[in-house]
Design a protein around this motif. Structure first.
Motif, PDB file in Angstrom:
ATOM      1  N   ASP A   1      17.956  28.007  96.197  1.00  0.00           N
ATOM      2  CA  ASP A   1      18.138  26.628  96.655  1.00  0.00           C
ATOM      3  C   ASP A   1      16.792  25.931  96.833  1.00  0.00           C
ATOM      4  OD1 ASP A   1      20.885  26.848  96.645  1.00  0.00           O
ATOM      5  OD2 ASP A   1      21.068  27.147  98.822  1.00  0.00           O
TER       6      ASP A   1
ATOM      7  N   ILE B   1      15.632  22.578  94.933  1.00  0.00           N
ATOM      8  CA  ILE B   1      15.228  21.384  95.689  1.00  0.00           C
ATOM      9  C   ILE B   1      13.820  20.943  95.287  1.00  0.00           C
ATOM     10  CG2 ILE B   1      14.666  20.520  98.009  1.00  0.00           C
ATOM     11  CD1 ILE B   1      17.037  22.379  98.966  1.00  0.00           C
TER      12      ILE B   1
ATOM     13  N   LYS C   1      24.569  20.540  99.900  1.00  0.00           N
ATOM     14  CA  LYS C   1      23.865  21.150  98.770  1.00  0.00           C
ATOM     15  C   LYS C   1      24.666  21.075  97.471  1.00  0.00           C
ATOM     16  CE  LYS C   1      21.331  24.600 101.364  1.00  0.00           C
ATOM     17  NZ  LYS C   1      21.155  26.050 101.534  1.00  0.00           N
TER      18      LYS C   1
ATOM     19  N   LEU D   1      23.910  17.894  95.632  1.00  0.00           N
ATOM     20  CA  LEU D   1      22.519  17.496  95.428  1.00  0.00           C
ATOM     21  C   LEU D   1      22.267  17.140  93.969  1.00  0.00           C
ATOM     22  CD1 LEU D   1      20.389  20.035  97.517  1.00  0.00           C
ATOM     23  CD2 LEU D   1      21.101  17.727  98.135  1.00  0.00           C
TER      24      LEU D   1
ATOM     25  N   VAL E   1      18.992  12.911  96.226  1.00  0.00           N
ATOM     26  CA  VAL E   1      17.854  13.326  97.049  1.00  0.00           C
ATOM     27  C   VAL E   1      16.797  12.225  97.079  1.00  0.00           C
ATOM     28  CG1 VAL E   1      15.966  14.996  97.266  1.00  0.00           C
ATOM     29  CG2 VAL E   1      18.280  15.787  96.721  1.00  0.00           C
TER      30      VAL E   1
END
Length: 164
Positions: free
Chosen positions: A17, A21, A111, A114, A119
């Motif tokens: 993750d 990100i 999540k 996303l 974001v």
């Protein structure tokens, strides 16, 4: 005008993750590339962390010993730490979202949803809120100073009138 790199703190215990990100951030924020510090656990080094060194923090909800909301509260307890903080979690839970916002989160993301757009939009929103808060604070300080100056002038005028 030269745009400066955003300094971003990520606290995420899942390496996959965190990697995802970071990729989203680099793609969505473009150049200059953001400066990203990633911590995967809440340990003694993180407790010494100075959130004032960052423009933005992104915290996972599930972190092991303490959750992201507790970490968020700890950061906000440090006084005037006003950096935007975005909390994200694996499951979209309305109660967690409400608790996060009450604890001082600027935004809350799931999540599973996303994307570069979501974001980037969340970051722009968070930074915009911070800028507005800073402008409001400066305006309030100017207003207080003007009030003090006006009060002093009024007192001087009153004194002059009494002499007359």
């Amino acid at each position: 005008m030269v745009k400066k790199s955003l300094k971003i703190l990520i606290v995420e215990d899942d390496e996959d993750d965190a990697f995802f990100i970071k990729d989203i951030l680099k793609e969505g924020l473009g150049e200059p590339a953001p400066l990203i510090d990633h911590y995967s656990s809440i340990d003694s080094s993180l407790k010494q962390l100075n959130p004032f060194n960052y423009d933005l923090a992104m915290l996972d909800y599930r972190l092991g010993e303490i959750n992201g909301i507790e970490l968020l509260r700890n950061i906000r307890k440090q006084g005037c730490c006003d950096i935007p903080i975005i909390l994200f979690t694996g499951q979209g839970d309305q109660e967690v979202a409400v608790e996060a916002m009450k604890a001082g989160a600027t935004d809350y993301l799931t999540k599973g949803k996303l994307s570069t757009e979501s974001v980037t939009q969340s970051i722009r929103y968070a930074l915009g809120l911070r800028t507005e808060a800073q402008l409001r604070k400066r305006a309030e300080e100017k207003l207080k100073k003007s009030h003090v100056d006006l009060t002093l002038s009024h007192e001087e005028l009153q004194a002059s009138m009494e002499k007359l």
